[in-house]
Design a protein around this motif. Structure first.
Motif, mmCIF file in Angstrom:
data_model
loop_
_atom_site.group_PDB
_atom_site.id
_atom_site.type_symbol
_atom_site.label_atom_id
_atom_site.label_comp_id
_atom_site.label_asym_id
_atom_site.label_seq_id
_atom_site.Cartn_x
_atom_site.Cartn_y
_atom_site.Cartn_z
ATOM 1 N N GLY A 164 36.108 53.260 39.061
ATOM 2 C CA GLY A 164 35.411 52.797 37.872
ATOM 3 C C GLY A 164 35.679 51.319 37.634
ATOM 4 N N ILE A 165 34.697 50.641 37.069
ATOM 5 C CA ILE A 165 34.848 49.229 36.722
ATOM 6 C C ILE A 165 34.464 49.060 35.260
ATOM 7 N N ASN A 168 29.310 45.437 55.788
ATOM 8 C CA ASN A 168 30.486 45.724 56.611
ATOM 9 C C ASN A 168 30.408 47.065 57.334
ATOM 10 N N GLY A 169 29.371 47.831 57.058
ATOM 11 C CA GLY A 169 29.149 49.076 57.787
ATOM 12 C C GLY A 169 30.116 50.197 57.446
ATOM 13 N N LYS A 170 30.856 50.100 56.332
ATOM 14 C CA LYS A 170 31.876 51.103 56.020
ATOM 15 C C LYS A 170 31.365 52.258 55.165
ATOM 16 N N GLU A 171 30.155 52.139 54.617
ATOM 17 C CA GLU A 171 29.688 53.159 53.681
ATOM 18 C C GLU A 171 29.636 54.539 54.323
ATOM 19 N N GLU A 172 29.154 54.617 55.558
ATOM 20 C CA GLU A 172 29.048 55.917 56.223
ATOM 21 C C GLU A 172 30.426 56.506 56.475
ATOM 22 N N ALA A 173 31.382 55.666 56.901
ATOM 23 C CA ALA A 173 32.730 56.160 57.165
ATOM 24 C C ALA A 173 33.409 56.653 55.892
ATOM 25 N N ILE A 174 33.160 55.972 54.776
ATOM 26 C CA ILE A 174 33.789 56.345 53.501
ATOM 27 C C ILE A 174 33.247 57.680 52.993
ATOM 28 N N GLY A 175 31.948 57.919 53.152
ATOM 29 C CA GLY A 175 31.360 59.180 52.688
ATOM 30 C C GLY A 175 31.234 59.237 51.189
ATOM 31 N N GLU A 176 31.478 60.406 50.599
ATOM 32 C CA GLU A 176 31.281 60.574 49.154
ATOM 33 C C GLU A 176 32.264 59.718 48.365
ATOM 34 N N LEU A 177 31.695 58.852 47.539
ATOM 35 C CA LEU A 177 32.521 58.031 46.648
ATOM 36 C C LEU A 177 31.656 57.640 45.466
ATOM 37 N N LYS A 178 32.026 58.098 44.298
ATOM 38 C CA LYS A 178 31.220 57.860 43.101
ATOM 39 C C LYS A 178 31.809 56.684 42.320
ATOM 40 N N LEU A 179 31.060 55.583 42.339
ATOM 41 C CA LEU A 179 31.490 54.345 41.690
ATOM 42 C C LEU A 179 30.639 54.112 40.454
ATOM 43 N N LYS A 180 31.283 53.747 39.337
ATOM 44 C CA LYS A 180 30.573 53.640 38.059
ATOM 45 C C LYS A 180 31.040 52.400 37.311
ATOM 46 N N ILE A 181 30.074 51.673 36.744
ATOM 47 C CA ILE A 181 30.354 50.369 36.147
ATOM 48 C C ILE A 181 29.842 50.314 34.713
ATOM 49 N N SER A 182 30.703 49.878 33.798
ATOM 50 C CA SER A 182 30.321 49.646 32.402
ATOM 51 C C SER A 182 30.594 48.193 32.048
ATOM 52 N N CYS A 224 25.480 50.357 33.817
ATOM 53 C CA CYS A 224 24.748 50.086 32.579
ATOM 54 C C CYS A 224 24.050 48.728 32.697
ATOM 55 N N PRO A 225 23.132 48.386 31.795
ATOM 56 C CA PRO A 225 22.470 47.077 31.864
ATOM 57 C C PRO A 225 23.403 45.899 31.631
ATOM 58 N N CYS A 257 31.081 47.230 28.940
ATOM 59 C CA CYS A 257 31.921 47.167 27.739
ATOM 60 C C CYS A 257 32.590 48.522 27.553
ATOM 61 N N ILE A 258 33.450 48.599 26.563
ATOM 62 C CA ILE A 258 34.274 49.783 26.316
ATOM 63 C C ILE A 258 33.456 50.995 25.886
ATOM 64 N N ASN A 259 32.199 50.791 25.492
ATOM 65 C CA ASN A 259 31.369 51.929 25.080
ATOM 66 C C ASN A 259 31.052 52.859 26.236
ATOM 67 N N ALA A 260 31.225 52.415 27.470
ATOM 68 C CA ALA A 260 31.222 53.277 28.660
ATOM 69 C C ALA A 260 29.874 53.898 28.979
ATOM 70 N N CYS A 261 28.787 53.177 28.715
ATOM 71 C CA CYS A 261 27.477 53.712 29.080
ATOM 72 C C CYS A 261 27.330 53.877 30.592
ATOM 73 N N GLY A 262 28.159 53.172 31.362
ATOM 74 C CA GLY A 262 28.157 53.340 32.812
ATOM 75 C C GLY A 262 29.137 54.383 33.309
ATOM 76 N N HIS A 263 29.771 55.126 32.385
ATOM 77 C CA HIS A 263 30.651 56.250 32.731
ATOM 78 C C HIS A 263 31.815 55.834 33.633
ATOM 79 N N HIS A 264 32.366 54.623 33.417
ATOM 80 C CA HIS A 264 33.396 54.140 34.336
ATOM 81 C C HIS A 264 34.643 55.022 34.339
ATOM 82 N N HIS A 265 34.943 55.688 33.230
ATOM 83 C CA HIS A 265 36.107 56.576 33.192
ATOM 84 C C HIS A 265 35.979 57.732 34.180
#
Length: 543
Positions: A465-466, A436-450, A409-410, A452-460
């Motif tokens: 989630g952050i 660090n070059g680890k993104e390719e090794a990790i593969g699919e990983l969906k990270l989401k950041i909000s 979210c903004p 505030c608690i309103n969760a516009c970044g879908h952290h849940h």
């Protein structure tokens, strides 16, 4: 793509002139901010930390090149040269002057766009699968249904002032690419005995009390869908809390009544709706379907793609997906360059994407709920040309569904509701894993950041989630693990005490290092977390 008829255009034009008068009266001091606030919110205009923010509706995420160019024009003329694509498949502008807002809405109306019901306690923009109409796994194109619901819900007199905002999502695949069960109402189109209908879920959502929507009905006939949703909304509108905005969402009502009791009341109301004949005639859905007829595809196109350029081959593997039509592909354009602001695109980039859609994607684009853009009708023979142009414009990042393809979210950089910044955290994470070059090794990983608690970044709903919070005047970041917005929908759990901005980046690296050390063959980060549970991750993170 749906095209306005004279009624649609007249409705939008009338709203523009109505708002022009309202803005004039506010600027002249004839309306106070308290009087003006509900009027501007119904037109998608928010007052943020530094300026007004305008949210423009993009129904079910579908755009033409003409509409996309208008979005670039608005960014260039009225904002600071960019727009921000959101998790609701919309776009918003963060630096709007009130005196310009009516002109922006008038410009949008010339290309069949508006900002109506992108805010306020009403039914918001109907969202859908960004691959609708081109995915091989769908049973039908869900966009005609989404458009029917858009028309039903626009200016609906009974649902203009609901207890709280209301979000609906429509998909037509068992693979959920739109977080359908985290909506107030989610519809999954299914086939039964040769007939198309919908599974109905109600009571999902994020925010301070996240909930996964339970199934309310396993099948609603196509020609009774609007009546059934009318019943769902009527029960909510009648009993939803209006005395406490934190308990006003339908998820709270469903939880407090219980699923069975909510279902019983909906069925009772549905029987009443049938008697009233609320459902529009079958011909109306047929009329709408005609706008979404499959295009005339070219046949005999080559399937082979020259992969000799390694950077292009990497982009092919990560950002290009199979199309249901031979010789075609689905192109995902990442708006997540390393070090960039997730979801942002400059006016020039928006214009380029419009040009590519016009030349190479049957004049159509899609906005995804993950804040990216899709070209849904690309010939495989055109892929290299498209990639070269995207790469030259900073849009060629090959990271779809990787850790740097995060939702954010903004945050406190813009939003008056936020407690912490999201953008700098997203940038630091992307830079860390690029370095660090680890993104390719990790593969699919969906990270989401909000922020505030309103969760516009879908952290849940993030595998990681952050959540940014204010801890005694200091920005603090809680880390969550195990969420998913897909068909395996789940809510993330908080790992423990929060972190500083730099500390949360370190914690994520420790969590992903444990995953790399402990995963079994074929496991995503989410799968390993679900197998091992929280304890080993907590030990790795906190020591």
């Amino acid at each position: 793509m749906y095209l306005y008829d004279s009624y649609d255009q007249a409705m939008v034009d009338a709203r523009v002139e109505e708002f022009r008068d309202q803005a004039r009266r506010r600027l002249a001091g004839e309306l106070t901010e308290d009087q003006f606030k509900p009027l501007r919110l119904m037109n998608g205009l928010y007052l943020q930390l530094h300026a007004y923010m305008l949210r423009v509706a993009v129904p079910y995420g579908t755009l033409s090149s003409r509409k996309m160019r208008m979005l670039a024009h608005i960014a260039r003329k009225y904002d600071r040269g960019y727009g921000h694509f959101t998790t609701r498949q919309n776009i918003q502008y963060n630096w709007i002057k009130l005196e310009d807002a009516p002109d922006i809405l008038a410009d949008l109306a010339t290309v069949e766009m508006h900002a109506i019901q992108t805010s306020g306690n009403c039914i918001r923009n109907i969202s859908s699968d960004q691959y609708a109409g081109v995915a091989a796994d769908e049973i039908t194109d869900p966009r005609p249904w989404a458009e029917l619901l858009r028309q039903w819900s626009s200016f609906h007199p009974e649902f203009t002032y609901l207890p709280r905002k209301f979000k609906i999502c429509v998909i037509a695949s068992a693979n959920d690419r739109a977080a359908m069960r985290l909506h107030d109402i989610g519809l999954e189109l299914v086939e039964r005995d040769g007939r198309i209908g919908a599974r109905v879920f109600a009571g999902g959502g994020m925010g301070r009390t996240p909930m996964v929507a339970p199934e309310i009905r396993d099948f609603v006939e196509e020609d009774e869908l609007v009546s059934y949703l009318e019943a769902c909304l009527r029960v909510y509108n009648r009993y939803g809390r209006r005395d406490n905005k934190f308990k006003a969402r339908i998820k709270i009502l469903v939880h407090e009544l219980g699923v069975d009791e909510y279902r019983r009341q909906v069925e009772e109301e549905f029987a009443h709706m049938r008697q009233l004949g609320i459902q529009p005639p079958t011909e109306e859905l047929d009329r709408i379907r005609a706008y979404f007829a499959p295009p005339v595809y070219e046949t005999g196109l080559p399937e082979e793609v020259d992969r000799s350029d390694p950077d292009f081959a990497l982009w092919l593997d990560r950002n290009v997906l199979p199309h249901k039509q031979p010789g075609y592909a689905i192109v995902n354009i990442s708006l997540k360059p390393v070090g960039g602001i997730p979801g942002d695109a400059s006016a020039d980039q928006i214009d380029l994407m419009a040009d590519l859609a016009e030349r190479h994607s049957l004049d159509q684009l899609r906005v995804t709920h993950a804040q990216n853009i899709v070209l849904p009708y690309v010939k495989k023979a055109d892929l290299y040309t498209i990639w070269q142009q995207l790469d030259a414009a900073g849009l060629g990042t090959a990271n779809l569904d990787r850790i740097s393809d995060m939702i954010a979210c903004p945050g406190l950089d813009y939003c008056s509701l936020a407690n912490a910044r999201s953008i700098p955290v997203a940038q630091k994470i992307a830079r860390r894993f690029a370095g660090n070059g680890k993104e390719e090794a990790i593969g699919e990983l969906k990270l989401k950041i909000s922020g505030c608690i309103n969760a516009c970044g879908h952290h849940h709903a993030g595998h990681i989630g952050i959540l940014g919070v204010d801890r005694k005047g200091t920005e603090n970041y809680q880390l969550l693990l195990g969420g998913s917005g897909a068909e395996d929908c789940s809510l993330g759990a908080i790992t423990g005490p929060g972190f500083t901005e730099d500390g949360v980046v370190d914690a994520i690296e420790r969590a992903t290092d444990l995953y790399l050390a402990q995963r079994q063959e074929g496991e995503r980060f989410l799968d390993t977390y679900r197998r091992l549970g929280m304890a080993p991750f907590k030990e790795a993170i906190y020591g």
